[in-house]
Each structure stands twice: as C-alpha cells, then as structure tokens.
Write an enzyme that holds these catalytic residues in place. Structure first.
Site, short mmCIF file in Angstrom:
data_model
loop_
_atom_site.label_atom_id
_atom_site.label_comp_id
_atom_site.label_asym_id
_atom_site.label_seq_id
_atom_site.Cartn_x
_atom_site.Cartn_y
_atom_site.Cartn_z
N SER A 139 0.85 -1.20 0.00
CA SER A 139 0.00 0.00 0.00
C SER A 139 0.88 1.23 0.00
O SER A 139 2.02 1.20 0.50
CB SER A 139 -0.87 0.01 1.26
OG SER A 139 -1.50 1.26 1.43
N TYR A 152 -0.86 -0.25 10.45
CA TYR A 152 -1.21 -0.65 9.07
C TYR A 152 -0.06 -0.28 8.13
O TYR A 152 0.42 -1.12 7.35
CB TYR A 152 -2.52 0.00 8.62
CG TYR A 152 -2.86 -0.36 7.18
CD1 TYR A 152 -3.14 -1.68 6.83
CD2 TYR A 152 -2.87 0.60 6.18
CE1 TYR A 152 -3.42 -2.02 5.50
CE2 TYR A 152 -3.16 0.27 4.87
CZ TYR A 152 -3.42 -1.05 4.54
OH TYR A 152 -3.70 -1.39 3.23
#
Ligand code: NDP
Ligand code: 8X3
Length: 253
Positions: A139, A152
């Site tokens: 990501s 995350y």
C-alpha cells in the site's frame, strides 16, 4: 514462469475487492485460480460464477494449520502453482497510535505480515520449481505515513521490503517478485477498517473518484503476464484525486 497452459494462480482474499476482481480477470484469461477467504458463501458464489477454472478453499489465513491443510488438499490439477498473489489483508482502526486498540494492531500484523510470510514460505519450493511469480499487495500507506496509519502502514512497509528481499534471495531462480502499492480504492476495505461503518466508507469515497477493484486487478494481471525476462519490482498507483500532504509542525502556544 512456465508456459504450460493453463497457468495457475493462488489468490488470497478473493471473497471481495481486489482479490475477487483478480480471480475474475485471471479466469477470464484462461488461467486456473485457487481462491481463498473466510466467507464460504462468497467463495461458493465465485465458484458458481467462474466454474471449473476456480478452486475455492475457505480458511482464516492466520490459522497456519488450516492453511497447510488447504494446500495439502488441493486437487491434482491445481497443485502446480505459477503465481502467488498475496492479497488478503486489512487495516483496523483510524485513530492515532495513542488511542488505538492493541487487538487491532495484532490482527493487522497476524494477517498482513505473519500469514503472508507463512504462505510464501510454504509455496517457495513450488514457485522455484515452476519459475513462477509472487505479487504482494502492499500500500502507499507503507511508503508515506499518514495520520492513523501507524501499524497498518508499518505492516505494509514490511510487505514492500520483504518483497525486495525475496527478489534479492530468489535472484537466479527465475522467480519474479513484485510489490503493488495502491492508494485509495473503493472496496470493503474502509468498512472493515472502521469495524462496519458503511457511512464512513461512503463518506470517504463519495466524490473522490477512487480507484476500483478492477483497476488493481488489471494491474496485477499486467504484471503477471509480462514476458518472463521482465520484473516489475514495485508499482505504486494512486487515483488522480489523491496526493501527498506536507509535514506538520507543532508550535509552542
Ligand atoms: P477487501 O476488504 O475488499 O478484501 C479483503 C480480502 O482479504 C477479503 O477477501 C477478505 O476475505 C480477505 N481477508 C482478510 N482477512 C483475512 C483472514 N484473516 N483470512 C483470510 N482472508 C482474509 O479489501 P481490498 O480488496 O481493498 O484489500 C485487499 C488488499 O489490498 C489488502 O491487503 C489491503 O491492505 C490492500 N490495499 C487496499 C487498498 C484500498 O484502498 N482498498 C489500498 C492499498 C492496499 P474474508 O473476509 O472472506 O476472509
Ligand atoms: C490503503 C490505502 O490510501 O486508502 O492501503 O490509505 S489508503
């Protein structure tokens, strides 16, 4: 990658979002797909939609014994895996570190990091034998920090760096390794991140022209089907509407 036809991809997290769109894209192109996820009814629907080209197997990717049992019980024609798409993953929580739940952090590490490396380790012998490929879904959150991204982002930074390390170690084996680092894409991602807040998800994406699951599936397919002498190391993709913010400075009042 072997040119024997059909080729076989194992795609984790194929019950929604990028993984499901990728399963459709690969089967549509004549590949065989092993589709994984926890929601059996979604897997059944995918099997009904895509037919014999897909083998579904339902397990929690954090459960190593269940993962190994699923691999051990693959039908013969799905055993020659040419492509591993490590896609299953999630964010949990949007709060700053000091307000975050430790349980959310552990869920993300167990899923995005521990499960990913466990499955990769299990499949490396097959992928080396078949001169296959690994595509890891990371990501932009692993590249650029943002408020509330904490664990995350850390888990995705791991995925990106692990991919580069794999590429290094696998040099000479013919196995290709790619990290795809998407930005904002409308899937179930934000509903999951907010523990089920559909309104928050709608608010984030409305008017933002986010990427779609199909956009990322097409990117995965493109990377996987390039000529075997080409390796995309990392591919960072954002919607045009998304960009970086500046540094922040706290001032004495
Ligand atoms: P979705 O929530 O739509 O899909 C996530 C998939 O992961 C589902 O199929 C889910 O299956 C599976 N999954 C999650 N946890 C587990 C688990 N414990 N065991 C097995 N499967 C699991 O999200 P996306 O499609 O958006 O996300 C896919 C990947 O892309 C993730 O790694 C995410 O971090 C990453 N990503 C997403 C972005 C976005 O903006 N959407 C941007 C950048 C990266 P099930 O619930 O059935 O188990
Ligand atoms: C999630 C990407 O930009 O929505 O992995 O935080 S973003």
């Amino acid at each position: 990658m072997n040119t024997n036809s059909p080729r076989t991809a194992l795609i984790t997290g194929a019950t929604a979002g990028f993984g499901r769109a990728a399963a459709r894209r690969f089967v549509d192109a004549g590949w065989q797909v092993i589709a994984t996820g926890r929601r059996a009814e979604r897997l059944d629907a995918l099997r009904a939609e895509l037919g014999d080209g897909v083998h579904t197997t339902c397990f929690d990717i954090r459960d190593e014994a269940a993962m190994r049992a699923a691999l051990d019980s693959l039908p013969e024609r799905f055993r020659g895996i040419d492509l591993l798409v490590n896609n299953a993953g999630l964010a949990q929580g949007t709060k700053p570190a000091q307000d975050a739940l430790l349980s959310d952090w552990k869920t993300m590490i167990d899923t995005n990091v521990t499960a990913l490396v466990t499955l990769t380790h299990a499949l490396l012998p097959t992928l080396i034998e078949r001169k296959g490929a690994i595509i890891n879904i990371s990501s932009v959150a692993g590249v650029y920090p943002y408020f509330g991204g904490n664990v995350y982002g850390g888990s995705k930074a791991f995925v990106s760096q692990f991919s580069l390390g794999l590429r290094c170690d696998l040099h000479g084996t013919g196995v290709r390794v790619t990290t795809i680092e998407p930005g904002m894409a409308e899937t179930e991602f934000t509903v999951v991140r907010t523990h089920g807040d559909q309104a928050a998800s709608d608010k984030l994406y409305t008017g933002a022209n986010p990427m779609t699951a199909e956009d990322i599936a097409e990117s995965i397919f493109w990377v996987a089907t390039l000529p075997s002498h080409l390796n995309i190391n990392r591919l960072e993709i954002m919607p045009t509407s998304q960009a970086f913010a500046g540094f922040q400075v706290a001032r004495d009042t």
